[in-house]
Design an enzyme around this catalytic site. Structure first.
Site, PDB file in Angstrom:
ATOM      1  CB  SER A 115      -0.951   0.001   1.179  1.00  0.00           C
ATOM      2  OG  SER A 115      -1.363  -1.345   1.945  1.00  0.00           O
ATOM      3  CG  HIS A 136      -3.001  -1.221  -3.404  1.00  0.00           C
ATOM      4  ND1 HIS A 136      -3.241   0.066  -3.418  1.00  0.00           N
ATOM      5  CD2 HIS A 136      -3.015  -1.751  -2.458  1.00  0.00           C
ATOM      6  CE1 HIS A 136      -3.836  -0.003  -2.257  1.00  0.00           C
ATOM      7  NE2 HIS A 136      -3.047  -1.249  -1.650  1.00  0.00           N
ATOM      8  CD  GLU A 148      -4.446   2.504  -6.920  1.00  0.00           C
ATOM      9  OE1 GLU A 148      -4.397   3.424  -6.354  1.00  0.00           O
ATOM     10  OE2 GLU A 148      -3.788   1.780  -5.394  1.00  0.00           O
ATOM     11  CG  ASN A 187      -3.592   3.781   0.215  1.00  0.00           C
ATOM     12  OD1 ASN A 187      -4.840   3.659   0.839  1.00  0.00           O
ATOM     13  ND2 ASN A 187      -2.835   2.410   0.471  1.00  0.00           N
TER      14      ASN A 187
HETATM   15  N1  CAA Z   1     -17.183 -11.065   1.889  1.00  0.00           N
HETATM   16  C1  CAA Z   1     -18.560 -11.147   1.920  1.00  0.00           C
HETATM   17  N2  CAA Z   1     -19.093 -11.003   2.544  1.00  0.00           N
HETATM   18  C2  CAA Z   1     -18.850  -9.583   3.057  1.00  0.00           C
HETATM   19  C3  CAA Z   1     -17.731  -9.040   3.266  1.00  0.00           C
HETATM   20  C4  CAA Z   1     -16.236 -10.194   3.018  1.00  0.00           C
HETATM   21  N3  CAA Z   1     -15.721  -9.795   2.832  1.00  0.00           N
HETATM   22  N4  CAA Z   1     -17.245  -8.069   4.519  1.00  0.00           N
HETATM   23  C5  CAA Z   1     -19.187  -8.162   4.581  1.00  0.00           C
HETATM   24  N5  CAA Z   1     -19.813  -8.171   4.190  1.00  0.00           N
HETATM   25  C6  CAA Z   1     -20.984  -8.659   3.930  1.00  0.00           C
HETATM   26  C7  CAA Z   1     -22.086  -8.751   5.821  1.00  0.00           C
HETATM   27  O1  CAA Z   1     -21.334  -9.439   6.184  1.00  0.00           O
HETATM   28  C8  CAA Z   1     -22.994  -7.600   5.428  1.00  0.00           C
HETATM   29  O2  CAA Z   1     -23.541  -8.925   5.560  1.00  0.00           O
HETATM   30  P1  CAA Z   1     -25.644  -8.960   6.052  1.00  0.00           P
HETATM   31  O3  CAA Z   1     -26.314  -8.140   4.940  1.00  0.00           O
HETATM   32  O4  CAA Z   1     -25.615 -10.093   5.304  1.00  0.00           O
HETATM   33  O5  CAA Z   1     -25.379  -8.771   7.301  1.00  0.00           O
HETATM   34  C9  CAA Z   1     -22.380  -7.253   3.831  1.00  0.00           C
HETATM   35  O6  CAA Z   1     -21.633  -7.298   3.676  1.00  0.00           O
HETATM   36  C10 CAA Z   1     -23.115  -5.924   3.780  1.00  0.00           C
HETATM   37  O7  CAA Z   1     -21.928  -5.244   5.086  1.00  0.00           O
HETATM   38  P2  CAA Z   1     -22.357  -3.788   6.189  1.00  0.00           P
HETATM   39  O8  CAA Z   1     -23.656  -4.396   6.053  1.00  0.00           O
HETATM   40  O9  CAA Z   1     -21.571  -4.411   7.182  1.00  0.00           O
HETATM   41  O10 CAA Z   1     -21.741  -2.467   5.407  1.00  0.00           O
HETATM   42  P3  CAA Z   1     -21.528  -1.861   4.141  1.00  0.00           P
HETATM   43  O11 CAA Z   1     -23.166  -2.401   3.276  1.00  0.00           O
HETATM   44  O12 CAA Z   1     -21.236  -1.013   4.116  1.00  0.00           O
HETATM   45  O13 CAA Z   1     -20.594  -2.923   3.184  1.00  0.00           O
HETATM   46  C11 CAA Z   1     -18.446  -2.660   2.825  1.00  0.00           C
HETATM   47  C12 CAA Z   1     -19.704  -3.246   3.866  1.00  0.00           C
HETATM   48  C13 CAA Z   1     -18.815  -2.782   1.237  1.00  0.00           C
HETATM   49  C14 CAA Z   1     -17.042  -2.909   3.154  1.00  0.00           C
HETATM   50  C15 CAA Z   1     -18.522  -1.068   2.676  1.00  0.00           C
HETATM   51  O14 CAA Z   1     -18.682  -0.521   3.739  1.00  0.00           O
HETATM   52  C16 CAA Z   1     -17.538  -0.198   2.114  1.00  0.00           C
HETATM   53  O15 CAA Z   1     -16.884  -0.263   1.119  1.00  0.00           O
HETATM   54  N6  CAA Z   1     -15.966   0.480   3.516  1.00  0.00           N
HETATM   55  C17 CAA Z   1     -15.480   1.058   2.579  1.00  0.00           C
HETATM   56  C18 CAA Z   1     -14.169   0.134   2.583  1.00  0.00           C
HETATM   57  C19 CAA Z   1     -13.280   0.626   1.768  1.00  0.00           C
HETATM   58  O16 CAA Z   1     -12.951   2.143   1.909  1.00  0.00           O
HETATM   59  N7  CAA Z   1     -11.754   0.004   1.855  1.00  0.00           N
HETATM   60  C20 CAA Z   1     -10.618   0.243   1.341  1.00  0.00           C
HETATM   61  C21 CAA Z   1      -9.901   0.706   2.065  1.00  0.00           C
HETATM   62  S1  CAA Z   1      -8.487   1.196   1.609  1.00  0.00           S
HETATM   63  C22 CAA Z   1      -7.179   0.027   1.022  1.00  0.00           C
HETATM   64  O17 CAA Z   1      -7.955  -1.084   1.910  1.00  0.00           O
HETATM   65  C23 CAA Z   1      -6.503  -0.182   0.746  1.00  0.00           C
HETATM   66  C24 CAA Z   1      -5.018   0.104   1.885  1.00  0.00           C
HETATM   67  O18 CAA Z   1      -3.979   0.293   1.256  1.00  0.00           O
HETATM   68  C25 CAA Z   1      -5.053   0.286   3.201  1.00  0.00           C
END
Ligand code: CAA
Length: 343
Positions: A115, A136, A148, A187
């Site tokens: 990252s 990425h 990415e 990022n």
């Molecule tokens: N696999 C399968 N299902 C999953 C899962 C996974 N890994 N993670 C969550 N779910 C499921 C949940 O259990 C939930 O299921 P139910 O409906 O049965 O309860 C469903 O997906 C929806 O989840 P949530 O209700 O918790 O919430 P949501 O609609 O907000 O979706 C999310 C979850 C997709 C993570 C969303 O919150 C999101 O897009 N968050 C932002 C994440 C983000 O920004 N990621 C990038 C971070 S930066 C990075 O990763 C790079 C780095 O280098 C640091």
């Protein structure tokens, strides 16, 4: 395609899952038995969830059958692609690459999911540098639509193009990152958001919940900003901030040090900025909070820098924040609304 993923943490196991769902055979390596077991448990849980929702074409057990766990860095000569996803530590990654290069065939593509570390710098650990690139992924890899594809100074055009095809083959949207800048595209933007959010709280102007309320209810982000720091890991973000700061990029959040020293590592420790012991924190809409512009202005300026420096196009940076971070709008679309963009 035969793929090997090195490191079965949150990202490594998620990446292995994505490749297996899309019909590839995957070797998932971790040095530690406990980590490997945890990684496989994560994949099983996730596959069951996706299956319940009718999002898989095959049974979870069939997909699990495509993943071979191992604690030995074996002879990977017939592997097409290796993706490294070990912690953000240059020396650790360099050691993995040196070992890997002895085991893979001459045509194996070697990718890193780093990252924060420059691709060109990491490639110094390899003899044959033209086969190396950045792929990425975003957490959770199985749900986020973006990858990415980063070209280091030595990555061949052919390997870069192949990287883009590989990403399309796992049904993700590739964002080509044409210059190996610190933090790549997503990022660089996200670290500006984290830094602004931390500054607003450290200065005592707003609380964590107020900042997250603006993120969720004004900007429409899928998670609060501090919630996302917990979700991606306080330790991970702290290590990333140290690495990028060493290289001149200002991702600054003293709160991360504080939480880390108290062992509040975020979601995985059930405690970070929030208490996760009963699942995701409930973030209510607060009466007061920072404006959208206070949270996002530096991020928009960063996106403009990326476009002006030909790292990405306007369309790509907008796509990057929508698909990589789940924002309802592209970063420059917010910028236009807030009149941050020059006309
Ligand atoms: N696999 C399968 N299902 C999953 C899962 C996974 N890994 N993670 C969550 N779910 C499921 C949940 O259990 C939930 O299921 P139910 O409906 O049965 O309860 C469903 O997906 C929806 O989840 P949530 O209700 O918790 O919430 P949501 O609609 O907000 O979706 C999310 C979850 C997709 C993570 C969303 O919150 C999101 O897009 N968050 C932002 C994440 C983000 O920004 N990621 C990038 C971070 S930066 C990075 O990763 C790079 C780095 O280098 C640091």
């Amino acid at each position: 395609m035969k793929v090997a993923v090195i490191g079965s943490g949150i990202m490594g196991s998620g990446i292995a899952e994505v490749f297996a769902i899309n019909g590839n055979s995957v070797i998932l390596y971790d040095k530690y038995e406990e980590a490997l077991k945890k990684g496989l448990d994560n994949i099983k849980w996730s596959l069951e969830k996706l299956h319940e929702k009718g999002k898989l074409n095959e049974e979870p057990s069939t997909i699990m059958g495509k993943i071979t766990p191992t604690r030995q860095l074996g002879e990977f000569y017939d592997i097409d692609l290796v993706i490294e996803a070990v912690p953000e530590d240059f020396n650790l990654k360099a050691q993995v690459f040196r070992e890997l290069e002895k085991k893979v065939g001459t045509n194996t593509i070697i990718a890193t999911n780093t990252s924060s570390l420059p691709i060109t710098e990491l490639s110094t650990a390899l003899e044959k540098k033209d086969r190396f690139l950045g792929l990425h992924f975003f957490n959770p890899p199985v749900l986020m639509g973006l990858v990415e594809v980063i070209k280091g100074n030595y990555t061949s055009d052919q390997v870069f193009e192949r990287g883009i095809e590989i990403v399309k083959g796992i049904k993700k949207e590739p964002i080509p990152v044409r210059k190996d800048v610190i933090g790549f595209v997503v990022n660089r933007i996200l670290f500006r958001v984290f830094t602004s959010a931390c500054r607003l709280v450290s200065g005592g102007k707003y609380t964590i919940r107020e900042v997250d309320s603006t993120a969720k209810y004004t900007l429409g982000f899928p998670m609060g900003i501090f919630e996302l720091l917990d979700y991606t890991g306080i330790d991970t973000n702290l290590f990333i901030s140290r690495e990028v700061k060493k290289r001149g990029f200002d991702f600054d959040c003293p709160l991360l040090e504080e939480l880390y020293s108290r062992g509040q590592l975020g979601t995985k420790a059930k405690r970070g900025f929030y208490d996760w012991s009963n699942g995701r924190p409930r973030i209510e809409k607060t009466e007061r909070g920072p404006s959208a512009k206070e949270v996002l202005e530096d991020a928009v300026k960063e996106a403009i820098w990326l476009v002006n420096n030909n790292v990405s196009t306007e369309e790509e940076v907008n796509k990057a924040t929508k698909l990589g971070l789940g924002w309802p709008k592209g970063v420059l679309e917010y910028g236009k609304e807030m009149a941050i963009l020059k006309p």
